[in-house]
Enzyme design. Structure first.
Site, PDB file in Angstrom:
ATOM      1  CE  LYS A   1      -3.865  -1.881   2.724  1.00 40.02           C
ATOM      2  NZ  LYS A   1      -4.950  -1.672   1.754  1.00 40.02           N
TER       3      LYS A   1
ATOM      4  NE  ARG B   1     -10.846  -9.870  -1.971  1.00 39.91           N
ATOM      5  CZ  ARG B   1     -11.177  -8.966  -2.868  1.00 39.91           C
ATOM      6  NH1 ARG B   1     -11.509  -9.322  -4.090  1.00 39.91           N
ATOM      7  NH2 ARG B   1     -11.201  -7.684  -2.550  1.00 39.91           N
TER       8      ARG B   1
HETATM    9  N1  BES Z   1      -8.133  -3.789   4.378  1.00 42.33           N
HETATM   10  C1  BES Z   1      -8.317  -3.392   3.031  1.00 42.33           C
HETATM   11  C2  BES Z   1      -9.640  -2.676   2.792  1.00 42.33           C
HETATM   12  C3  BES Z   1      -9.829  -1.352   3.461  1.00 42.33           C
HETATM   13  C4  BES Z   1      -9.681  -0.200   2.737  1.00 42.33           C
HETATM   14  C5  BES Z   1     -10.233  -1.258   4.766  1.00 42.33           C
HETATM   15  C6  BES Z   1      -9.894   1.019   3.327  1.00 42.33           C
HETATM   16  C7  BES Z   1     -10.436  -0.036   5.348  1.00 42.33           C
HETATM   17  C8  BES Z   1     -10.273   1.101   4.619  1.00 42.33           C
HETATM   18  C9  BES Z   1      -8.291  -4.618   2.133  1.00 42.33           C
HETATM   19  O1  BES Z   1      -7.504  -5.651   2.562  1.00 42.33           O
HETATM   20  C10 BES Z   1      -7.774  -4.168   0.814  1.00 42.33           C
HETATM   21  O2  BES Z   1      -6.643  -3.782   0.767  1.00 42.33           O
HETATM   22  N2  BES Z   1      -8.615  -4.212  -0.207  1.00 42.33           N
HETATM   23  C11 BES Z   1      -8.243  -3.794  -1.504  1.00 42.33           C
HETATM   24  C12 BES Z   1      -8.711  -4.832  -2.471  1.00 42.33           C
HETATM   25  C13 BES Z   1      -8.193  -4.639  -3.856  1.00 42.33           C
HETATM   26  C14 BES Z   1      -6.707  -4.914  -3.905  1.00 42.33           C
HETATM   27  C15 BES Z   1      -8.932  -5.559  -4.780  1.00 42.33           C
HETATM   28  C16 BES Z   1      -8.927  -2.465  -1.772  1.00 42.33           C
HETATM   29  O3  BES Z   1     -10.059  -2.279  -1.380  1.00 42.33           O
HETATM   30  O4  BES Z   1      -8.264  -1.596  -2.366  1.00 42.33           O
HETATM   31 MN    MN Z   2      -5.487  -5.460   1.958  1.00 43.32          MN
END
Ligand code: BES
Ligand code: MN
Ligand code: ZN
Length: 525
Positions: A307, A381
């Site tokens: 990230k 997931r």
């Molecule tokens: N933990 C994150 C989702 C999240 C985003 C939680 C913002 C709280 C606030 C999750 O694991 C994630 O990174 N999801 C990605 C999925 C994508 C790579 C398909 C996302 O939502 O960007």
């Molecule tokens: Mn994630």
């Protein structure tokens, strides 16, 4: 033979010390008259009774109590027009004439016609958060009396809101001022059905404390709350309330062939924790078994698909779904609904490392399905896939999962509603009904074969992302592959689990969302 050494990448790691303690405020319900209370502060609720619309329709605030002395004390300021009884609006009077209380606080519920138990919940939180920074440590709150407001529901909501309002997240400040309320009294003058009110009140204490327990877990930083520590905290809680709890780690994941869960954990020096809590009410044989499955990513760096640095610190709250399940299990153990419940939390840390999984890797989940990893940041997931499969193996007939799963859900619903998905209308109807009691906001989003088509893999069964569009729905369809036909609800709480700005009734920080709704859902079986 090679000597094996246990790798400790943080030999000098020393977690910070927290001043958070388990003691909560002393709470009681009383049936005495309001004017006789010797207290630092008496709080009463008011609603705007104006029904006319238009420019001339001035707010008509009225106190929701049957106490002439209090009404007299407040009459002048109420007729002044200074106070409109807007939702969570406050007004303080010192030395109110004719009352033993040192102060009288009036808290608005908004328009009378729209006032619900949820307005009462929030207004009680507002009263608590009003007194805290002012050095007042004890208060008395009058149960509001109004048409359409069930006294028992209002009593429960008031103590829930007060308990939730007492929570502050600044547990690691060395100059932390202890602003916790020491004594909170809810007064229902005259009473009505006293034992019913007492029971509702006691229930509200349990629910509010369970929500705060979840918040305490979510608030902990990633260096303190590792998967192992989350497991320990769950086990301690379970022991306290009489739940059966087992915490497993790496070996068990391998034994169960949880290839999806392990693939997230493999890149971290911290071992995973598979937390299994069981509630088995006496005399309940047969019938449904509810499986509560929570995402417990104690920190989400994104892994190799790392990230950006901005706001990454927030990803300590990526275990909020798991914490919600632990909080809900606590409330379930204490409130004893007549249904069996299994709570499962899949806890891991998502890290980039020499051993971390890579985009393009193919993993075999516990169910046997193969998953092509497109993005290692879509890790929630993966852990839930095996958590859902395991819940089914343990006999769950109905599933509910909670996860901070997708940013896409936050884009869709903002920080107002959490997302909810379900493959079964009847099971979802129970959840919808639960929301009326919990006061939490969830909005149902669609599942569809077309979303499923978006996550088909060329090399294996499915891939772990479906591209940018409909990201919350493709994530839900991914979980659907593992829930299969078992009635199931998926809650995406990414936008709601952390409150960005404080509100009059709740601190900023972890919200504890979903604890109340999941509890109420289980009570509807
Ligand atoms: N933990 C994150 C989702 C999240 C985003 C939680 C913002 C709280 C606030 C999750 O694991 C994630 O990174 N999801 C990605 C999925 C994508 C790579 C398909 C996302 O939502 O960007
Ligand atoms: Mn994630
Ligand atoms: Zn995540």
């Amino acid at each position: 033979m090679f000597a094996t050494t246990i790798r400790d990448t943080r030999p000098f790691a020393m977690p910070p010390r927290s001043s958070a303690t388990i003691t909560t405020m002393r709470t009681e319900i009383s049936f005495d008259t309001l004017s006789g209370f010797e207290t630092e502060l008496l709080a009463v609720f008011a609603a705007d009774t104006q029904t006319a619309k238009g420019a001339d329709a001035k707010p008509a605030p009225a106190l929701l109590i049957n106490d002439d002395a209090v009404k007299t004390a407040a009459s002048q300021v109420l007729s002044s027009g200074e106070f409109k009884a807007g939702a969570n609006e406050t007004l303080l009077l010192h030395a109110p004439a004719g009352l033993k209380a040192k102060r009288l606080l009036i808290v608005g519920l908004g328009k009378q016609a729209k006032a619900t138990v949820n307005s009462v919940r929030n207004a009680a939180g507002t009263a608590v958060r009003y007194v805290k920074p002012r050095g007042i440590r004890e208060l008395v709150v009058a149960l509001p009396v109004a048409d359409g407001l069930n006294p028992m529901s209002a009593a429960r909501a008031a103590i829930e809101g007060a308990t939730v309002g007492d929570f502050d997240p600044d547990t690691y400040r060395s100059d932390r001022k202890d602003q916790r309320i020491q004594r909170f009294t809810l007064v229902a003058p005259g009473g009505g059905d006293r034992s019913a009110l007492e029971a509702a009140f006691a229930e509200g204490v349990i629910v509010g404390e369970s929500q705060n327990f979840a918040r305490t877990l979510v608030n902990e930083p990633g260096n303190v709350l590792t998967p192992t520590v989350l497991g320990q905290r769950a086990a301690e809680m379970a022991k306290e309330v009489g739940l059966d709890c087992e915490v497993h780690s790496t070996e068990k994941l391998h034994e169960l062939k949880m290839g999806a869960f392990w693939s997230v954990s493999q890149g971290s020096a911290e071992p995973p924790a598979l937390i299994v809590m069981r509630y088995e009410p006496e005399g309940v044989k047969g019938g449904p078994v509810l499986g509560l499955v929570g995402k417990g990513i104690t920190f989400d760096t994104g892994g190799i698909s790392i990230k950006p640095a901005d706001n990454m610190e927030k990803m300590k709250y990526d275990m909020a779904g798991g914490a919600a399940m632990i909080g809900a299990m606590r409330a379930i153990a204490l409130l004893k609904p007549k249904v069996r419940v299994i709570g499962i939390v899949c806890a891991a840390e998502n890290m980039p490392d020499g051993k971390a999984q890579k985009p393009g890797d193919v993993q075999t989940a516990m169910s046997g399905k193969t998953i092509e990893i497109i993005n290692t940041d879509a890790e929630g997931r993966l852990v839930l896939a095996d958590g859902l499969a395991y819940a089914k193996q343990l006999g769950a007939t109905h599933l509910i999962d909670a996860a901070t799963l997708t940013g896409a859900c936050v884009v869709a619903l903002g920080m107002v509603n959490a997302g909810a998905f379900s493959n079964d209308d009847e099971t979802f109807a129970k959840f919808q009904a639960a929301l009326e009691t919990s006061g939490e906001k969830f909005w149902r989003l669609p599942l569809a074969d077309e979303y499923m088509d978006m996550i088909k893999s060329d090399i294996g069964d499915i891939k772990n992302t479906g591209g940018r569009w409909g990201g919350a729905c493709t994530a839900a369809e991914f979980l659907h592959v593992f829930a299969e036909d078992t009635p199931w609800i998926h809650l995406d709480i990414a936008g709601i689990a952390w409150i960005e700005d404080s509100r009059p009734y709740i601190a900023k920080g972890p919200s504890g969302v979903a604890v109340r709704s999941i509890l109420e859902w289980t009570r509807r079986f």
